[in-house]
Enzyme design. Structure first.
Site, PDB file in Angstrom:
ATOM      1  N   ASP A 232       0.899  -1.140   0.000  1.00 14.07           N
ATOM      2  CA  ASP A 232       0.000   0.000   0.000  1.00 14.07           C
ATOM      3  C   ASP A 232       0.940   1.193   0.000  1.00 14.07           C
ATOM      4  OD1 ASP A 232      -1.478   2.290   0.905  1.00 14.07           O
ATOM      5  OD2 ASP A 232      -3.107   0.892   1.324  1.00 14.07           O
ATOM      6  N   HIS A 233       1.076   1.851  -1.125  1.00 11.83           N
ATOM      7  CA  HIS A 233       2.175   2.822  -1.216  1.00 11.83           C
ATOM      8  C   HIS A 233       2.000   4.000  -0.254  1.00 11.83           C
ATOM      9  CE1 HIS A 233      -0.359   5.184  -3.990  1.00 11.83           C
ATOM     10  NE2 HIS A 233       0.449   6.190  -3.782  1.00 11.83           N
TER      11      HIS A 233
ATOM     12  N   HIS B   9      -5.762   2.851   0.958  1.00 12.87           N
ATOM     13  CA  HIS B   9      -5.003   3.992   1.467  1.00 12.87           C
ATOM     14  C   HIS B   9      -5.697   4.694   2.648  1.00 12.87           C
ATOM     15  CE1 HIS B   9      -2.907   3.132  -2.127  1.00 12.87           C
ATOM     16  NE2 HIS B   9      -3.550   3.937  -2.946  1.00 12.87           N
TER      17      HIS B   9
HETATM   18  C1  BG6 Z   1      -3.303   4.911  -6.524  1.00 12.95           C
HETATM   19  C2  BG6 Z   1      -4.619   4.992  -7.219  1.00 12.95           C
HETATM   20  O1  BG6 Z   1      -3.254   3.806  -5.655  1.00 12.95           O
HETATM   21  O2  BG6 Z   1      -3.094   6.094  -5.770  1.00 12.95           O
HETATM   22  C3  BG6 Z   1      -4.710   6.231  -8.083  1.00 12.95           C
HETATM   23  O3  BG6 Z   1      -4.813   3.831  -8.014  1.00 12.95           O
HETATM   24  C4  BG6 Z   1      -4.382   7.456  -7.281  1.00 12.95           C
HETATM   25  O4  BG6 Z   1      -6.002   6.352  -8.659  1.00 12.95           O
HETATM   26  C5  BG6 Z   1      -3.077   7.268  -6.551  1.00 12.95           C
HETATM   27  O5  BG6 Z   1      -4.310   8.569  -8.158  1.00 12.95           O
HETATM   28  C6  BG6 Z   1      -2.810   8.419  -5.623  1.00 12.95           C
HETATM   29  O6  BG6 Z   1      -1.528   8.292  -5.103  1.00 12.95           O
HETATM   30  P1  BG6 Z   1      -0.715   9.564  -4.604  1.00 12.95           P
HETATM   31  O7  BG6 Z   1       0.563   8.976  -4.095  1.00 12.95           O
HETATM   32  O8  BG6 Z   1      -0.547  10.449  -5.799  1.00 12.95           O
HETATM   33  O9  BG6 Z   1      -1.554  10.189  -3.561  1.00 12.95           O
END
Ligand code: BG6
Length: 511
Positions: free
Chosen positions: A201-202, A264
């Site tokens: 989960d980044h 997230h």
């Molecule tokens: C991803 C989603 O996991 O997270 C995208 O699939 C989204 O739709 C993105 O835009 C948002 O990531 P960050 O790091 O830009 O907040």
């Protein structure tokens, strides 16, 4: 004439900031190596780890994908990706040595023979590098390929090596509802053990998300007030200005709830709400997060407590943008949510009675991810009686991106002979204080996976609990119970989301 030279002033906050952990020699095998994620995120992250000298000796990367590329073609494509997306400009000589360890094996995800070739290749690299049979398999593929890849890795003898370790990194989405997530867990579980599976989960790799724990547990003054006695409500908001950016096909199957909330937002909520851990070793953090997920009360009135919406055409930063239904790969009558909001309640001793409001949306006027914690008002409105304003409650905002920082709002006396009170902010900004760009989330996460530290990865029980909570919402929305709302691109979302919170006498924090 003498000139005085002054030594450069060291920023004391930067002391000890270099990454110091180095993993065992290993090979990272990327499935889906010709795809967007590899070029955009994984390769720049690995390159930056090399730049930071965080990669071990005997390290190599093997790309695996359908395209019939040679090692050279793979290296050229990866160089393009790193040049375009790396947070630090590419250094030619460093790239040369990094690229020597880039290899490519062409193959379909369900071609048993290709896995034998992969195993041979890895065996040869082990012999050449002394990598000891350690492998990190990264699935940067469509989710339909996860189970077949795992199965073939097992059949090729790569999943449970006699020497060294094998780990599997799985991208999101992990399932599309409770039943499919359980099925996937079982399929992966026939080949890999839970402790070998690293679900990405980044958001957990973001510095400021990790800082939620540091903020709470390394300061003495916040934890005593971090509960229902002092907190009125918590809001987790993720606003994006982007639309679906050519990912219409994927997004049609997903929508905001699956794409962002299930993973997230729920992870951020858990870090805000969990109990302190006794240590950061092993499963301690994930145990506490799981307890939070299990304590969230199932939403009993989905129509009342959730909002789904989709953007219409509008304007962002003065530029006209199409509506979701006009995006490429999107059905003209699509019912996919690009915005979701909900109210949750955590039924435990700490949080009982404190609502947690979540909202996320694409094509909103600003990109911002924030946690806003509103505290109870002062018990006595003393200054109103003296002709002052009604003090606004204290508000703590954890700004996760893009303007990373933390601010605390409190009331201060307006200079003058009256007792007027105005809200002012105490503000901490990462950029100003530390003066360096934080590493990309994928750098931290890839390094942790190589180190065998799964703290920042999601564990099956947490994923399952999040699906348990949200699958009834998905089903109810699919059944048409909560009518789809619409909002103009460039606005702050549908009216219904305002009502969701105003009904409780509160309002969304202004981002
Ligand atoms: C991803 C989603 O996991 O997270 C995208 O699939 C989204 O739709 C993105 O835009 C948002 O990531 P960050 O790091 O830009 O907040």
């Amino acid at each position: 004439m003498t000139t005085m030279t002054t030594a450069p002033i060291e920023n004391p906050l930067r002391a000890g900031m270099r990454l110091q952990r180095t993993p065992d020699a290993c090979a990272v095998v990327v499935f889906g190596a010709t795809g967007d994620l590899t070029a955009r995120k994984l390769m720049p992250a690995l390159y930056n780890l090399a730049r930071e000298r965080s990669l071990p000796g005997g390290f190599s990367i093997v790309g695996y994908a359908r395209r019939d590329w040679s090692d050279e073609q793979f290296r050229a494509a990866m160089k393009e990706g790193v040049t375009k997306y790396s947070r630090e400009p590419i250094d030619e000589s460093l790239w040369e040595s990094f690229a020597r360890e880039l290899h490519y094996v062409p193959g379909n995800f369900d071609d048993a023979e290709a896995y034998t070739r992969l195993a041979d290749r890895l065996g040869k690299q082990d012999a050449a590098h002394g990598a000891g049979g350690n492998r990190l398999f990264y699935l940067a593929t469509p989710p339909t390929a996860y189970a077949p890849i795992a199965e073939h890795l097992g059949a090729a003898g790569l999943a449970r090596p006699a020497d060294g370790w094998a780990r599997l990194v799985v991208e999101k989405p992990f399932g599309r509802d409770l039943a499919s997530a359980r099925a996937l867990d079982q399929e992966l579980g026939t080949v890999f053990r839970e402790r070998q599976i690293y679900r990405i989960d980044h958001y957990l790799g973001k510095e400021t998300v990790q800082n939620i724990m540091v903020f709470r547990f390394s300061n003495g003054i916040f934890e005593p007030i971090w509960n229902r006695r002092y907190v009125d409500n918590v809001q987790v908001s993720v606003a994006e200005t982007v639309g679906v950016e050519g990912r219409g096909g994927y997004y049609e199957e997903s929508g905001a709830l699956r794409d962002m909330v299930q993973n997230h937002l729920m992870q951020v909520l858990a870090l805000v709400a969990m109990e302190p851990v006794a240590s950061f070793q092993g499963d301690a953090v994930r145990d506490e997060k799981a307890k939070v997920f299990h304590a969230i009360r199932p939403i009993d009135d989905i129509t009342r407590d959730t909002v789904r919406a989709q953007y219409r055409a509008g304007a962002i930063f003065g530029k006209d943008v199409p509506g979701y239904r006009e995006e490429e790969g999107v059905a003209p009558d699509s019912n996919t949510d690009t915005y979701a909001a909900m109210k949750l309640e955590i039924e435990n001793w700490r949080w009982s009675g404190v609502p947690f409001y979540l909202r996320v949306g694409k094509r909103l006027p600003k990109r911002a991810t924030e946690v806003a914690i509103t505290f109870n008002r002062a018990p006595l409105q003393l200054f109103r009686q003296m002709g002052g304003d009604n003090p606004t409650p204290n508000l703590l905002v954890l700004r996760i991106q893009p303007d990373e920082g933390i601010s605390l709002r409190f009331g201060a006396k307006v200079p003058g002979t009256r007792s007027d009170v105005r809200p002012v902010n105490m503000d901490f900004r990462y950029g100003n204080s530390f003066g360096v760009d934080p590493p990309e989330a994928y750098e931290r996460l890839l390094l942790d996976a190589m180190l065998g530290d799964s703290t920042l990865f999601t564990r099956w029980d947490g994923v399952e609990a999040a699906w348990e909570l949200l699958t009834p919402v998905i089903d109810s929305w699919a059944g048409g119970d909560s009518p789809m709302q619409f909002y103009d691109a460039g606005s702050w979302g549908p009216e219904a989301a305002k009502h969701l919170i105003e009904r409780d006498g509160r309002e969304w924090h202004r981002m």
